[in-house]
Design an enzyme around this catalytic site. Structure first.
Site, PDB file in Angstrom:
ATOM      1  N   ARG A   1       0.865  -1.186   0.000  1.00  0.00           N
ATOM      2  CA  ARG A   1       0.000   0.000   0.000  1.00  0.00           C
ATOM      3  C   ARG A   1       0.900   1.234   0.000  1.00  0.00           C
ATOM      4  NH1 ARG A   1      -3.553  -2.658  -1.754  1.00  0.00           N
ATOM      5  NH2 ARG A   1      -5.599  -3.059  -0.853  1.00  0.00           N
TER       6      ARG A   1
ATOM      7  N   HIS B   1      -1.497   0.127  -9.814  1.00  0.00           N
ATOM      8  CA  HIS B   1      -2.186  -0.800  -8.907  1.00  0.00           C
ATOM      9  C   HIS B   1      -2.689  -2.035  -9.670  1.00  0.00           C
ATOM     10  CE1 HIS B   1      -4.418  -1.061  -4.819  1.00  0.00           C
ATOM     11  NE2 HIS B   1      -4.184  -2.279  -5.304  1.00  0.00           N
TER      12      HIS B   1
HETATM   13  P1  NDP Z   1      -1.827 -11.047   5.237  1.00  0.00           P
HETATM   14  O1  NDP Z   1      -2.733 -10.454   6.252  1.00  0.00           O
HETATM   15  O2  NDP Z   1      -1.957 -12.492   4.895  1.00  0.00           O
HETATM   16  O3  NDP Z   1      -0.310 -10.818   5.663  1.00  0.00           O
HETATM   17  C1  NDP Z   1       0.133  -9.648   6.234  1.00  0.00           C
HETATM   18  C2  NDP Z   1       1.532  -9.862   6.771  1.00  0.00           C
HETATM   19  O4  NDP Z   1       2.005  -8.618   7.306  1.00  0.00           O
HETATM   20  C3  NDP Z   1       1.570 -10.877   7.912  1.00  0.00           C
HETATM   21  O5  NDP Z   1       2.737 -11.647   7.833  1.00  0.00           O
HETATM   22  C4  NDP Z   1       1.613  -9.987   9.155  1.00  0.00           C
HETATM   23  O6  NDP Z   1       2.249 -10.564  10.276  1.00  0.00           O
HETATM   24  C5  NDP Z   1       2.446  -8.838   8.642  1.00  0.00           C
HETATM   25  N1  NDP Z   1       2.228  -7.643   9.476  1.00  0.00           N
HETATM   26  C6  NDP Z   1       1.085  -6.959   9.680  1.00  0.00           C
HETATM   27  N2  NDP Z   1       1.287  -5.941  10.533  1.00  0.00           N
HETATM   28  C7  NDP Z   1       2.593  -6.000  10.888  1.00  0.00           C
HETATM   29  C8  NDP Z   1       3.400  -5.240  11.752  1.00  0.00           C
HETATM   30  N3  NDP Z   1       2.915  -4.195  12.436  1.00  0.00           N
HETATM   31  N4  NDP Z   1       4.695  -5.586  11.882  1.00  0.00           N
HETATM   32  C9  NDP Z   1       5.202  -6.649  11.210  1.00  0.00           C
HETATM   33  N5  NDP Z   1       4.476  -7.421  10.356  1.00  0.00           N
HETATM   34  C10 NDP Z   1       3.189  -7.087  10.214  1.00  0.00           C
HETATM   35  O7  NDP Z   1      -1.985 -10.150   3.921  1.00  0.00           O
HETATM   36  P2  NDP Z   1      -1.722 -10.573   2.401  1.00  0.00           P
HETATM   37  O8  NDP Z   1      -0.393 -11.206   2.305  1.00  0.00           O
HETATM   38  O9  NDP Z   1      -2.879 -11.311   1.869  1.00  0.00           O
HETATM   39  O10 NDP Z   1      -1.733  -9.133   1.700  1.00  0.00           O
HETATM   40  C11 NDP Z   1      -0.794  -8.139   2.065  1.00  0.00           C
HETATM   41  C12 NDP Z   1      -1.197  -6.808   1.449  1.00  0.00           C
HETATM   42  O11 NDP Z   1      -0.960  -6.813   0.047  1.00  0.00           O
HETATM   43  C13 NDP Z   1      -2.684  -6.460   1.539  1.00  0.00           C
HETATM   44  O12 NDP Z   1      -3.024  -5.981   2.814  1.00  0.00           O
HETATM   45  C14 NDP Z   1      -2.813  -5.405   0.491  1.00  0.00           C
HETATM   46  O13 NDP Z   1      -2.545  -4.136   1.050  1.00  0.00           O
HETATM   47  C15 NDP Z   1      -1.715  -5.759  -0.524  1.00  0.00           C
HETATM   48  N6  NDP Z   1      -2.249  -6.184  -1.820  1.00  0.00           N
HETATM   49  C16 NDP Z   1      -1.929  -5.467  -2.944  1.00  0.00           C
HETATM   50  C17 NDP Z   1      -2.377  -5.841  -4.183  1.00  0.00           C
HETATM   51  C18 NDP Z   1      -1.988  -5.093  -5.404  1.00  0.00           C
HETATM   52  O14 NDP Z   1      -2.477  -5.390  -6.504  1.00  0.00           O
HETATM   53  N7  NDP Z   1      -1.094  -4.135  -5.321  1.00  0.00           N
HETATM   54  C19 NDP Z   1      -3.246  -7.022  -4.349  1.00  0.00           C
HETATM   55  C20 NDP Z   1      -3.505  -7.712  -3.116  1.00  0.00           C
HETATM   56  C21 NDP Z   1      -3.032  -7.298  -1.907  1.00  0.00           C
HETATM   57  P3  NDP Z   1       1.593 -11.831  11.011  1.00  0.00           P
HETATM   58  O15 NDP Z   1       1.735 -12.956  10.024  1.00  0.00           O
HETATM   59  O16 NDP Z   1       2.428 -12.024  12.209  1.00  0.00           O
HETATM   60  O17 NDP Z   1       0.163 -11.486  11.282  1.00  0.00           O
END
Ligand code: NDP
Length: 313
Positions: free
Chosen positions: A229, A276
């Site tokens: 993002r 995007h």
């Molecule tokens: P998930 O919720 O599966 O994974 C998020 C990861 O980020 C997890 O490993 C989580 O840790 C980690 N995380 C969250 N907060 C923190 C923090 N404060 N400190 C450290 N690590 C953190 O999400 P997805 O993998 O499915 O998607 C990730 C993002 O990709 C989406 O939220 C979206 O914004 C973006 N996206 C973009 C697209 C595009 O076309 N550009 C398409 C699809 C998604 P933990 O595992 O410990 O919870």
């Protein structure tokens, strides 16, 4: 499950998505043994499930008193999770098509920078420069976020030979990936990385995670790839760092989308803007996930991929 009275699902997303989902949802429901009447205009008090895009027409979820869950069509939930009218369980999208698309996009942009393809595509000037790129095993990659998308990218890049470090909130254990977590873990994950991929959700804790301080930790000549993002990166700090240690930033997501025409990223020689498109939810595979989650709800099982609103993702 009562098979005699069909469940009612309300589809709340843009008009363009409707034809694809009207084709893909019925066979997905049938495969789960479900009879679901999907429409865009059920009366709120009759709706069992809402299939929603955060920018869809339904923004007030309060009248949906019978709704058992809101099934988000997107992986990112920052625009829907804070909605105070949404008190129903909220599941986010984890879709194999979305994951595969992201893996391909991330690997493609990683390989572009790793192999220095730009020098050959844009630098054809009649001079024979035989500079070999390093092998992948000499190019450390760090992925911030080891969730559905980050972990899949980590596995694919590891398979190509890159030493991959990942960082997440909770400690992970992924084969061949150096997993870090917590504040010290972030410092370690960034310290030697030559290519950084951001796949974190947007929350209060992740906003501006790449800022003046953390950008300075990156190796000289590092590449940044952000399909996560826009606000994960402090734009001004990145513009400064592009004059210092950052060789290039490939950005798919922005604070304002579409990226305004006068934004300095557009014309910057060290920035690649993509609109995007890193990946998208695909109706054919997403419908299977939606149907599976509704079946779980009807069978009294917990929904998959529930959003934890206290964490914001
Ligand atoms: P998930 O919720 O599966 O994974 C998020 C990861 O980020 C997890 O490993 C989580 O840790 C980690 N995380 C969250 N907060 C923190 C923090 N404060 N400190 C450290 N690590 C953190 O999400 P997805 O993998 O499915 O998607 C990730 C993002 O990709 C989406 O939220 C979206 O914004 C973006 N996206 C973009 C697209 C595009 O076309 N550009 C398409 C699809 C998604 P933990 O595992 O410990 O919870």
């Amino acid at each position: 499950m009562n098979k005699t009275s069909p469940l009612r699902a309300l589809f709340s997303a843009g008009d363009a998505a409707w034809p694809e989902y009207t084709a893909a949802l019925p066979p997905a429901f049938a495969a789960q043994g479900l009879t679901v009447d999907v429409s865009r205009d059920h009366a709120p008090e009759t709706v069992d499930y809402i299939i929603a895009a955060p920018n869809g027409p339904i923004q007030n979820f309060a009248p949906f008193t019978r709704c058992k869950a809101v099934l988000n069509l997107w992986a990112g939930v920052e625009d829907i999770a804070p909605n105070k009218t949404l008190t129903q369980p909220l599941a986010r999208m984890v879709d194999p098509g979305l994951t595969d698309g992201m893996v391909e996009w991330v690997v493609g942009h990683t390989m572009r920078h790793h192999l220095g393809l730009d020098h050959h595509i844009h630098g054809q000037d009649g001079i024979w420069r035989a500079a070999y790129p390093p092998l992948a095993h000499n190019r450390p990659v760090t992925i911030l976020g080891l969730g559905a998308l980050g972990a899949a990218c980590a596995k694919m890049l590891t398979g190509l030979g890159f030493p991959v470090t990942g960082w997440s909130r909770s400690q992970k254990d992924i084969a061949d990936v150096t997993c870090q977590s917590g504040t010290d873990g972030l410092r370690d994950a960034l310290a030697d990385a030559e290519i950084i991929v951001l796949l974190l959700p947007l929350t209060d804790a992740t906003t501006n995670i790449l800022n003046h301080k953390t950008l300075a930790l990156l190796a000289d000549g590092a590449f940044i790839i952000n399909p996560g993002r826009g606000p994960l990166i402090d734009d001004d700090a990145l513009l400064t760092a592009l004059d210092l240690n950052i060789a290039h930033a490939t950005l798919d997501v922005f604070r304002t989308e579409p990226l305004p025409k006068n934004h300095p990223f557009w014309g910057h020689p060290k920035v690649t803007v993509t609109p995007h498109i890193a990946s998208t939810t695909r109706a054919s595979t997403a419908s299977l996930c939606i149907a599976e989650n509704i079946r779980r709800g009807e069978d009294g099982l917990s929904f998959l991929h529930l959003v934890d609103r206290s964490k914001g993702y």
